[in-house]
Design an enzyme around this catalytic site. Sequence first.
Site, PDB file in Angstrom:
ATOM      1  N   CYS A  51       0.861  -1.191   0.000  1.00  0.00           N
ATOM      2  CA  CYS A  51       0.000   0.000   0.000  1.00  0.00           C
ATOM      3  C   CYS A  51       0.896   1.239   0.000  1.00  0.00           C
ATOM      4  CB  CYS A  51      -0.892   0.058   1.235  1.00  0.00           C
ATOM      5  SG  CYS A  51      -1.778  -1.451   1.644  1.00  0.00           S
TER       6      CYS A  51
ATOM      7  N   HIS B 284       0.765   4.665  -2.028  1.00  0.00           N
ATOM      8  CA  HIS B 284       0.112   5.782  -1.326  1.00  0.00           C
ATOM      9  C   HIS B 284       1.022   6.583  -0.387  1.00  0.00           C
ATOM     10  CE1 HIS B 284      -3.685   4.924  -3.113  1.00  0.00           C
ATOM     11  NE2 HIS B 284      -3.636   3.660  -2.737  1.00  0.00           N
TER      12      HIS B 284
ATOM     13  N   ARG C 115     -13.688   0.069  -1.577  1.00  0.00           N
ATOM     14  CA  ARG C 115     -12.612   0.745  -2.284  1.00  0.00           C
ATOM     15  C   ARG C 115     -11.280   0.034  -2.054  1.00  0.00           C
ATOM     16  NH1 ARG C 115     -10.745   3.404  -6.498  1.00  0.00           N
ATOM     17  NH2 ARG C 115     -10.293   5.594  -6.171  1.00  0.00           N
TER      18      ARG C 115
ATOM     19  N   CYS D 247      -8.406  -2.055  -4.513  1.00  0.00           N
ATOM     20  CA  CYS D 247      -6.960  -1.818  -4.576  1.00  0.00           C
ATOM     21  C   CYS D 247      -6.178  -3.103  -4.376  1.00  0.00           C
ATOM     22  CB  CYS D 247      -6.543  -0.855  -3.464  1.00  0.00           C
ATOM     23  SG  CYS D 247      -6.340   0.826  -4.027  1.00  0.00           S
TER      24      CYS D 247
HETATM   25  C1  HEC Z   1      -0.437  -0.122  -7.723  1.00  0.00           C
HETATM   26  C2  HEC Z   1      -0.747   1.005  -6.899  1.00  0.00           C
HETATM   27  C3  HEC Z   1      -1.684   0.786  -5.702  1.00  0.00           C
HETATM   28  C4  HEC Z   1      -1.492  -0.012  -4.617  1.00  0.00           C
HETATM   29  C5  HEC Z   1      -0.376  -1.001  -4.372  1.00  0.00           C
HETATM   30  C6  HEC Z   1      -2.579   0.281  -3.709  1.00  0.00           C
HETATM   31  N1  HEC Z   1      -3.400   1.233  -4.243  1.00  0.00           N
HETATM   32 FE1  HEC Z   1      -4.929   2.178  -3.309  1.00  0.00          FE
HETATM   33  N2  HEC Z   1      -5.317   3.248  -4.996  1.00  0.00           N
HETATM   34  C7  HEC Z   1      -4.603   3.177  -6.180  1.00  0.00           C
HETATM   35  C8  HEC Z   1      -5.203   4.056  -7.174  1.00  0.00           C
HETATM   36  C9  HEC Z   1      -4.708   4.258  -8.611  1.00  0.00           C
HETATM   37  C10 HEC Z   1      -6.306   4.670  -6.537  1.00  0.00           C
HETATM   38  C11 HEC Z   1      -7.250   5.730  -7.147  1.00  0.00           C
HETATM   39  C12 HEC Z   1      -6.585   7.093  -7.068  1.00  0.00           C
HETATM   40  C13 HEC Z   1      -6.408   7.536  -5.645  1.00  0.00           C
HETATM   41  O1  HEC Z   1      -7.315   8.152  -5.094  1.00  0.00           O
HETATM   42  O2  HEC Z   1      -5.354   7.226  -5.072  1.00  0.00           O
HETATM   43  C14 HEC Z   1      -6.344   4.157  -5.170  1.00  0.00           C
HETATM   44  C15 HEC Z   1      -7.258   4.546  -4.213  1.00  0.00           C
HETATM   45  C16 HEC Z   1      -7.255   4.112  -2.902  1.00  0.00           C
HETATM   46  C17 HEC Z   1      -8.156   4.603  -1.886  1.00  0.00           C
HETATM   47  C18 HEC Z   1      -9.229   5.656  -2.074  1.00  0.00           C
HETATM   48  C19 HEC Z   1      -8.684   7.029  -1.857  1.00  0.00           C
HETATM   49  C20 HEC Z   1      -9.726   8.100  -1.969  1.00  0.00           C
HETATM   50  O3  HEC Z   1      -9.418   9.262  -1.602  1.00  0.00           O
HETATM   51  O4  HEC Z   1     -10.831   7.861  -2.395  1.00  0.00           O
HETATM   52  C21 HEC Z   1      -7.851   3.929  -0.727  1.00  0.00           C
HETATM   53  C22 HEC Z   1      -8.511   4.105   0.627  1.00  0.00           C
HETATM   54  C23 HEC Z   1      -6.765   3.027  -1.024  1.00  0.00           C
HETATM   55  N3  HEC Z   1      -6.413   3.171  -2.354  1.00  0.00           N
HETATM   56  C24 HEC Z   1      -6.179   2.162  -0.111  1.00  0.00           C
HETATM   57  C25 HEC Z   1      -5.184   1.246  -0.423  1.00  0.00           C
HETATM   58  C26 HEC Z   1      -4.667   0.256   0.501  1.00  0.00           C
HETATM   59  C27 HEC Z   1      -5.104   0.082   1.933  1.00  0.00           C
HETATM   60  C28 HEC Z   1      -3.730  -0.459  -0.177  1.00  0.00           C
HETATM   61  C29 HEC Z   1      -2.945  -1.663   0.298  1.00  0.00           C
HETATM   62  C30 HEC Z   1      -3.722  -2.782   0.751  1.00  0.00           C
HETATM   63  C31 HEC Z   1      -3.631   0.107  -1.510  1.00  0.00           C
HETATM   64  N4  HEC Z   1      -4.541   1.120  -1.629  1.00  0.00           N
HETATM   65  C32 HEC Z   1      -2.741  -0.320  -2.478  1.00  0.00           C
HETATM   66  C33 HEC Z   1      -3.477   2.432  -6.383  1.00  0.00           C
HETATM   67  C34 HEC Z   1      -2.905   1.553  -5.473  1.00  0.00           C
END
Ligand code: HEC
Length: 304
Positions: free
Chosen positions: A218, A222, A261, A265
């Site tokens: 994550c 992020h 959401r 991810c």
């Molecule tokens: C390969 C890259 C990637 C990884 C690894 C990843 N994410 Fe994301 N995530 C994204 C993308 C692209 C979005 C949509 C754009 C944004 O708001 O960040 C997102 C969106 C989110 C959002 C929504 C944010 C919002 O403001 O609406 C959350 C919560 C989130 N991720 C949590 C996690 C968590 C917890 C993990 C690990 C378990 C994780 N992500 C791993 C790419 C990733």
Amino acid sequence: MLTRLLKASVFTSLAFFSLNAGGFDAQAQKDKKELVKYFEAKFQNPYENKNRFFPYSTDEELKDGYAKGLKHMDFGIGSYSYAKDAKQQYEAIKEFPPYEDKIEEGEELYTKKFANGKSLKTCFPNPAIVGEYPYFDTKTQEVISLTTAINKCLEANNEKKWNTKKGQMAKFQAFLAYSTAEAEKNMDIKIPTKKAQEAYERGKEYYYTQRGYLKLSCATCHIQGAGQRVRNEKLSPLLGQITHFPVYRLKWGSLGTLERRMSGCIKDQGQVPPKDDSKKMHELLYFMAYMSNGMPIDGPDVRK
Ligand code: HEC
């Protein structure tokens, strides 16, 4: 000599006392401080910070595409805090938010009578509670998320549990989030005991653990990756990432919970997400929520 000794022992017993009285979040506080420092430095001026934070971005994009001089509280709106174009679209959508009627439907669910005459209001007499979840339950020694607490209330009243990702659950949470924002409350997560501290540490570990053949965590996306473009969106920062849920996503055409959401991810990483009512999910949320401590609750919100 004696007074010095006395002073020393008073001092140590005081230090000991304060550790027991609430020092269990010392590490978490330190983690949060570091995170704020990191994001403020990164988004102070992306163009000038190119070598340190954005080596793969073009100068043009860094000059024109990012807001500058961001401070801690600015991160509450996710990637829109720095993504200039996306922010304009976001503000346009917010003028007629697509979730407005969902808040009202959620409010109806709040007082709707169960078969036994009680209602969700009986379990949650004050609806402005979103900033207090997840919390560590010192009786059962486990972290309880908002979603799980709502389903526990339904079950305890012989009602059927709700889908944890959308529908009634999302609408009811939209009402709770709205009530919390109206009451101007902030994220307020406590770490009351040693066991709670351990739960926090496990959640943190999950967040930083690399998975899948791409070895992504994550944090890769992020924290280190926050601000980087993925497809047509900039990655959001961990800081303030969960203060605005549930969200209406244009892609879904509906309202969804934080769990919905996040599961997306995790699936995108090629992994099977933990169940929404599992210890893993609860502890991951606990860590994430603590990182946003002190930031205003501003859900529900809208995303692409
Ligand atoms: C390969 C890259 C990637 C990884 C690894 C990843 N994410 Fe994301 N995530 C994204 C993308 C692209 C979005 C949509 C754009 C944004 O708001 O960040 C997102 C969106 C989110 C959002 C929504 C944010 C919002 O403001 O609406 C959350 C919560 C989130 N991720 C949590 C996690 C968590 C917890 C993990 C690990 C378990 C994780 N992500 C791993 C790419 C990733």
